[in-house]
Design a protein around this motif. Structure first.
Motif, PDB file in Angstrom:
ATOM      1  N   GLY A  98       0.831  -1.207   0.000  1.00 32.73           N
ATOM      2  CA  GLY A  98       0.000   0.000   0.000  1.00 32.73           C
ATOM      3  C   GLY A  98       0.862   1.252   0.000  1.00 32.73           C
ATOM      4  O   GLY A  98       0.643   2.188  -0.771  1.00 32.73           O
ATOM      5  N   ALA A 122       1.315   3.950  -2.972  1.00 30.17           N
ATOM      6  CA  ALA A 122       1.030   5.372  -2.773  1.00 30.17           C
ATOM      7  C   ALA A 122       2.242   6.216  -3.182  1.00 30.17           C
ATOM      8  O   ALA A 122       2.106   7.247  -3.849  1.00 30.17           O
ATOM      9  CB  ALA A 122       0.672   5.628  -1.317  1.00 30.17           C
ATOM     10  N   LEU A 178      -4.506   3.444  -8.947  1.00 26.77           N
ATOM     11  CA  LEU A 178      -4.385   4.679  -8.165  1.00 26.77           C
ATOM     12  C   LEU A 178      -3.915   5.847  -9.039  1.00 26.77           C
ATOM     13  O   LEU A 178      -4.486   6.944  -8.987  1.00 26.77           O
ATOM     14  CB  LEU A 178      -3.406   4.478  -7.003  1.00 26.77           C
ATOM     15  N   THR A 182     -12.366   3.228   5.549  1.00 32.46           N
ATOM     16  CA  THR A 182     -12.366   4.085   4.363  1.00 32.46           C
ATOM     17  C   THR A 182     -13.499   5.108   4.451  1.00 32.46           C
ATOM     18  O   THR A 182     -13.306   6.293   4.178  1.00 32.46           O
ATOM     19  CB  THR A 182     -12.565   3.223   3.100  1.00 32.46           C
ATOM     20  N   PHE A 196      -8.581   3.230  -2.899  1.00 35.68           N
ATOM     21  CA  PHE A 196      -7.655   2.445  -2.096  1.00 35.68           C
ATOM     22  C   PHE A 196      -8.421   1.449  -1.222  1.00 35.68           C
ATOM     23  O   PHE A 196      -8.113   0.265  -1.182  1.00 35.68           O
ATOM     24  CB  PHE A 196      -6.846   3.403  -1.207  1.00 35.68           C
ATOM     25  N   SER A 253      -0.802   0.291  -8.246  1.00 33.02           N
ATOM     26  CA  SER A 253      -0.583   1.716  -8.483  1.00 33.02           C
ATOM     27  C   SER A 253      -1.187   2.161  -9.812  1.00 33.02           C
ATOM     28  O   SER A 253      -1.450   3.345 -10.010  1.00 33.02           O
ATOM     29  CB  SER A 253       0.904   2.057  -8.430  1.00 33.02           C
TER      30      SER A 253
END
Lengths: 314, 533
Positions: free
Chosen positions: A109, A113, A196, A300, A243, A193
């Protein structure tokens, strides 16, 4: 504040039927699959007589509903039962394996990020430029590559050619864990990723079109301040949601990646337990993972609400 | 326009800063992690000098339990054989038993009383191994539910009249007794410690009198052993043995190539030639007791007809199977008993590949025009899948249409047993060196396994299995087992395909590694050496 607590309380209460539903699904689906744990225990010495002895010992000769009732009864008392295959309780097995998986997920994670936030922001700021094009093509390629294959490519390059990281294993001690888990975490992170980066890029672009951004700039606020305070803050909310939602994807990836990199985590335990029909371990592991996903979804929502004042706790 | 309005004077500087920041962030994690890992480097031994002090073996399968009574997985069995000793053990070739805890033994004339005299052995915590420990351990394994007690049904009592003597009394003569006692399940554990700690706790970090003492067990990851300080035999040439658990085939090969492992178990069959060609590496193919065969369930009418079974034997090209499934690294099969093990009948020759003869035999059977059948194979078994393809193609040539059905392992076994199967891929490996075990499971319809689930039975063969078990004259036993093998060869209740070896690969820096046909390698660890690498 009461709204916040009420919201949390309601969400936690909602977890109960979800978790019970998961137990029913896992328990009965698993028992629907053919295959007998006695076969794993006895190997080639399987005889109907020896199998019957083992079924009795494990309580598998009871009706399915009775077995489920016993399972739930144990669960309420905080027990998952004894593993059929390993000589210990399913709970302690899971507790031993959980840290490696949690660390792997957290590590992946963080790496995801670290890679995607700068990439998403720069790609959006330089839309149509070389960096943007490269990012879009790069993310497409990493997304298309299956983790088991990509993991092996990383091993070949970083572990075998450059000898920077170990081929497999988990190591001993925190820093050693970080060193051992770098390639597996990177394998997951690069695939993750992609989502993201693309989400952040799109979100940045749409935020930058908003009137309030132009207003801020006209008021004379510097570009950096507008970017950090207004654009990124707004755009990052979408990342948090993506996420959280994609955490199940991370958990799923660990199953494969743990196998390629020989990490003693829950994923590997789950695969072995399914193969040997180790019912208590499969049930326990699935329950823990499901609970984890549900919990992160809850977090979340909470973080989303905290970041974005427009989201209400109702 | 989506882009922000920019102030020309500062744009290039800001862009540079942003780029540098992005690059730094992306690299930071890797750099930190690489820096952190400095201490955890090589799992192999490093430094100067001629010999290394650590041996690292990468196994393919996880260790499930270190309780010998509960063992059934090979990779776990090999670990327990490092930790514990038994009264006797098989020799390096698996052809006979040699002393371990018992330095000698006497057998009464009627073959009903065995007296074992123990040598001076100590557990790795320094306490001596006593006859009471031996008695307790054997009885514990006999009574362990779902364990190996069925092998010792002839045992009436186990006694320890003094600390150095164990007396086993039988209710009937039982020729395989010594081989049975040499089996891993009858390993000796310290009675007092086990009882004090309870089995669950004890077997998490067990104590034994074997060459190696377990010092660390990271479940699902690795096991570390040090030489048992009280080990009575010759001290090994290295002090630390590390077993890594690496289920992924490619990862194991990479570990070896990277010199993070010294020996790896089961390198993929299709990589054997490539690994052998690497000047730094060597591959081993040790004879094993594995017999690959095809089950023929006689509930399916065509397989009841001996002519059909004989035709199948001639129709299958075993050499093609060995070539395709094992890259030539296996031996074509003849007898159902493991290759060259005790009482193996070497007068039997593999059925030759003769499709014309197969067709002729089939035309004389009740199914002259062939039939449709299915073959169960196990998913992800590369060698098995290749075998199935050869069989399908070979049998098609004589008019038998084979439908290959692929199932995951336990599902496949479930489908193969129970009398609803037709053809199924199976294999056998010995746990003891005596043929009593394989004949009980493969020939005796009352042996519990329905003659490898063929549901075949032959009164003469069954009678011989029982007689041979009680016969103490080795020459007579030899004749009996040869006769049993001949009957099975002639009647072909299952199709014996090949004998496949254990596969290992190692660095050229390893000298003297050897696995016995039963798979254990603890004997070779006593003399093995590892060069610096």
């Amino acid at each position: 504040m009461t709204g916040r607590f009420g919201f949390l309380g309601r969400r936690v209460l909602q977890l109960i039927p979800v978790v019970v539903g998961i137990t029913i699904l896992v328990f009965f689906l698993l028992h629907l699959v053919p295959g007998d744990p006695a076969r794993q225990i006895l190997g080639q010495h399987y005889t109907p007589k020896a199998a019957a002895e083992i079924h009795h010992k494990l309580g598998l000769d009871q009706p399915l509903w009775t077995q489920y009732r016993i399972f739930m009864d144990r669960l309420v008392h905080g027990e998952l039962g004894d593993s059929v295959y390993y000589n210990q309780s399913a709970g302690s097995l899971i507790a031993e394996r959980l840290p490696a998986t949690l660390l792997l997920i957290a590590y992946a994670g963080v790496l995801a990020a670290l890679v995607s936030i700068p990439m998403g922001i720069i790609a959006a700021l330089r839309r149509g430029g070389i960096f943007d094009q490269a990012t879009r093509i790069g993310t497409l390629i990493t997304f298309a590559m299956p983790p088991f294959w990509f993991g092996i490519i990383l091993i070949l390059f970083f572990a075998l050619k450059l000898q920077l990281f170990p081929v497999s294993g988990y190591g001993h001690g925190f820093s050693d864990h970080l060193w051992h888990l770098f390639l597996p975490a990177l394998t997951i992170a690069l695939a993750f990723s992609t989502i993201l980066t693309r989400t952040l890029r799109a979100s940045m672009l749409s935020t930058m079109r908003m009137d309030f951004v132009d207003t801020a700039r006209i008021k004379g606020i510097s570009r950096t301040t507008v970017l950090m305070r207004h654009v990124v803050r707004n755009a990052i909310v979408s990342i948090v949601v993506v996420f959280g939602i994609n955490l199940a994807f991370l958990v799923g990836s660990t199953v494969i990646v743990e196998s390629v990199f020989s990490i003693p985590g829950l994923g590997q335990l789950l695969v072995a337990a399914v193969e040997s029909r180790d019912y208590p371990v499969v049930q326990g592991t699935t329950l823990v993972l499901a609970f984890f996903v549900v919990l992160v979804n809850l977090l979340t929502d909470v973080v989303h609400a905290a970041l974005d004042p427009r989201v209400s706790y109702e | 326009m989506p882009d922000l309005p920019d102030t020309p004077t500062t744009s290039s500087r800001r862009a540079r800063r942003a780029r540098a920041l992005a690059l730094l962030l992306a690299l930071a994690a890797g750099a930190i992690a690489a820096g952190c890992g400095g201490g955890g480097g090589s799992t192999g031994a490093g430094g100067g000098g001629a010999k290394a002090d650590t041996l690292v073996i990468a196994n393919a399968v996880n260790v499930d339990t270190l309780d010998p009574a509960a063992n059934s997985v090979n990779e776990s069995i090999w670990m327990t054989q490092n930790i514990y000793e038994r009264l006797l053990q098989p020799n390096a070739n698996g052809t006979d038993v040699v002393p371990q805890l018992a330095k000698s033994w006497d057998i009464s004339d009627d073959g009903l009383t065995y007296t074992f005299h123990l040598g001076d052995h100590k557990f790795s915590d320094g306490t001596p191994v006593t006859a009471e420990d031996v008695r307790y351990s054997i009885e514990r394994s006999i009574h362990y539910e779902g364990g190996w007690g069925f092998l010792l049904e002839a045992v009436k009592s186990v006694e320890a009249p003094d600390p150095k003597t164990v007396v086993i009394t039988l209710s009937r003569p039982h020729a395989p007794l010594l081989a049975d006692l040499a089996m891993y399940a009858y390993a000796v554990v310290p009675e007092k410690l086990l009882k004090a700690q309870g089995a669950k706790t004890f077997f998490q970090k067990p104590i034994g009198s074997g060459e190696w003492a377990l010092t660390q067990w990271n479940k699902g990851s690795d096991l570390t052993f040090k030489v048992n300080p009280y080990w009575s035999g010759e001290k090994p040439n290295f002090s630390t043995l590390k077993i890594m658990i690496v289920p992924n085939d490619n990862s194991r090969v990479l570990l070896l190539q990277n010199k993070n492992a010294d020996i790896i178990e089961n390198p993929p069959g299709n990589l054997i030639n490539e690994l052998s060609a690497n000047p730094d590496l060597q591959t081993y193919l040790f004879p094993s007791t594995r017999v690959d065969f095809i089950q023929l369930d006689q509930h399916f009418p065509p397989f009841k007809d001996p002519k059909v079974r004989e035709a199948l034997n001639y129709a299958i090209d075993r050499n093609a199977i060995v070539k395709l499934a094992y890259s030539g690294h296996a031996t074509v099969g003849s007898s159902f008993m493991p290759y060259k093990m005790q009482y193996w009948n070497d007068s039997l020759k593999p059925y030759p590949y003769d499709p014309d003869k197969a067709k002729e035999l089939l035309s004389q059977s009740s199914y002259p025009n062939g039939f449709k059948t299915f073959l169960i194979e196990v998913a992800n078994d590369v060698a098995g899948n290749a075998t199935a393809v050869v069989i399908k193609s070979d049998l098609a040539k004589i008019g038998i249409d084979v439908d290959i059905r692929t199932y995951e392992l336990l599902t496949a076994y479930d489908k193969e047993d129970g009398g609803n199967s037709q053809m199924g891929q199976r294999y056998w490996t010995n746990d003891i060196i005596d043929p009593d075990e394989v004949t009980t499971f493969g020939v005796d319809p009352q042996g519990g396994a329905n003659a490898f689930s063929s549901y075949w039975g032959d009164p003469t063969a069954t009678k011989l299995v029982h007689q041979a078990r009680g016969e103490l004259d080795t020459t007579k036993r030899q004749q009996m087992y040869e006769q049993i093998q001949q009957i099975v060869y002639d009647q072909s209740p299952y199709l014996i395909l090949d004998y496949s070896p254990y596969r290992y690969a190692a660095g050229k820096w390893v000298h003297g590694f050897h696995a016995t046909p039963l798979g254990n390698y603890n004997l070779s660890l006593e003399t093995l050496t590892v060069d610096q690498h």
